[in-house]
Write a protein that holds these residues in place. Structure first.
Motif: not given
Length: 302
Positions: A167-174, A234-235, A252-253
């Motif tokens: 799967v793909l992960i990236r930072k997210a505020q929510s 965006d990473c 945060g992910y």
């Protein structure tokens, strides 16, 4: 037969040269050659041909035939020494896994093994790359290995034990909790990728969508670095689902399912064809609790 002579022979076989065997055993080349000659004299057969003009060696037919005998003999000698030293109150097990398994998948299994009281299990956990794990198991410096890359070797049994979705992960505020959102490769900036080469099949899939000319933000070979270094929203990185869930626990992910699905990560268990007899009780315990653990992974509980 002396244990040091058998150890010298197997070190020469595994390293391919007398000089490298000497380095591995912390001996001089002449000492290793002397031990090999003593072994050959004892069994009245030449085992290794020293190639002229180069450092390599070549096994004779007798040498090829003697390898499994030497490995079994070494196991029995080690067990005899351990018994005479009185180390029979516990059962011992040495496991080697790649970094991403030891850190993000197997800790619940290891904790469960540590809770066993009868018999008491003494664990040694090691972290290595797949190729090194094969070598250590061939030399019986470990009892069980877990790797991501299959290699066929004469004295090693290999068993596929688990397939994991990538799967793909990236930072997210929510985030949406454990819910997997969908994303397409066309939505991703390849220059912002944190890349790990999980397998040859994954590399082929990756190059189909992002040719080598598109350089990722970062190439890493240790999964923990992604967690330490990924800060910008965006990473992104493609990792196994079990690891993504552990990342998500830190906060945060967000996890995404990729519409153009990458190949699954395959995990293999390795054991030697002639395991040390003293390690069999511990290996049987591992098999029992590993089966329970893998069922939990399949049910989403681990």
């Amino acid at each position: 037969m002396k244990i040091q002579n058998i150890t010298a022979f197997l070190a020469i076989v595994h390293t391919g040269t007398i000089s490298k065997a000497a380095q591995e055993l912390y001996l001089t080349q002449s000492a290793v050659s002397h031990r090999l000659k003593s072994l050959e004299d004892e069994i009245n057969a030449q085992l290794i041909i020293r190639c002229q003009g180069r450092q390599g060696i070549k096994l004779t037919a007798k040498g090829e035939e003697f390898i499994p005998i030497a490995e079994r003999w070494l196991s029995l000698l080690q067990d005899t020494h351990r018994l005479s030293a009185g180390n029979n109150e516990r059962v011992y097990l040495s496991i080697a896994s790649v970094d991403s398994l030891n850190v993000y998948l197997f800790p619940p299994l290891y904790r469960r093994l540590m809770q066993i009281e009868d018999p008491r299990l003494s664990l040694r956990i090691r972290t290595h790359q797949s190729n090194e794990i094969y070598r250590l198991l061939e030399q019986q410096k470990i009892d069980v290995g877990f790797v991501l890359r299959p290699i066929i070797l004469k004295n090693i049994y290999m068993q596929e034990i688990l397939r994991e979705k990538m799967v793909l992960i990236r930072k997210a505020q929510s985030t949406n909790g454990s819910k997997l959102l969908f994303i397409s490769v066309s939505e991703l900036n390849p220059e912002k990728e944190f890349f790990i080469n999980w397998s040859p099949a994954f590399r082929v899939w990756h190059e189909r969508w992002w040719p080598d000319g598109l350089c990722p933000e970062l190439h890493v070979d240790t999964a923990a670095l992604i967690l330490k270094l990924m800060e910008e929203e965006d990473c992104w990185s493609i990792i196994p689902l079990s690891m993504a869930r552990e990342f998500q626990k830190t906060g945060g992910y967000q996890i995404y399912q990729i519409q153009e699905e990458p190949p699954e990560r395959v995990i293999y268990k390795l054991v030697h064809k002639f395991p040390r007899p003293s390690r069999l009780p511990a290996m049987q315990l591992l098999d029992k609790y590993l089966e329970e653990f893998l069922q939990g992974v399949g049910d989403g509980r681990a």
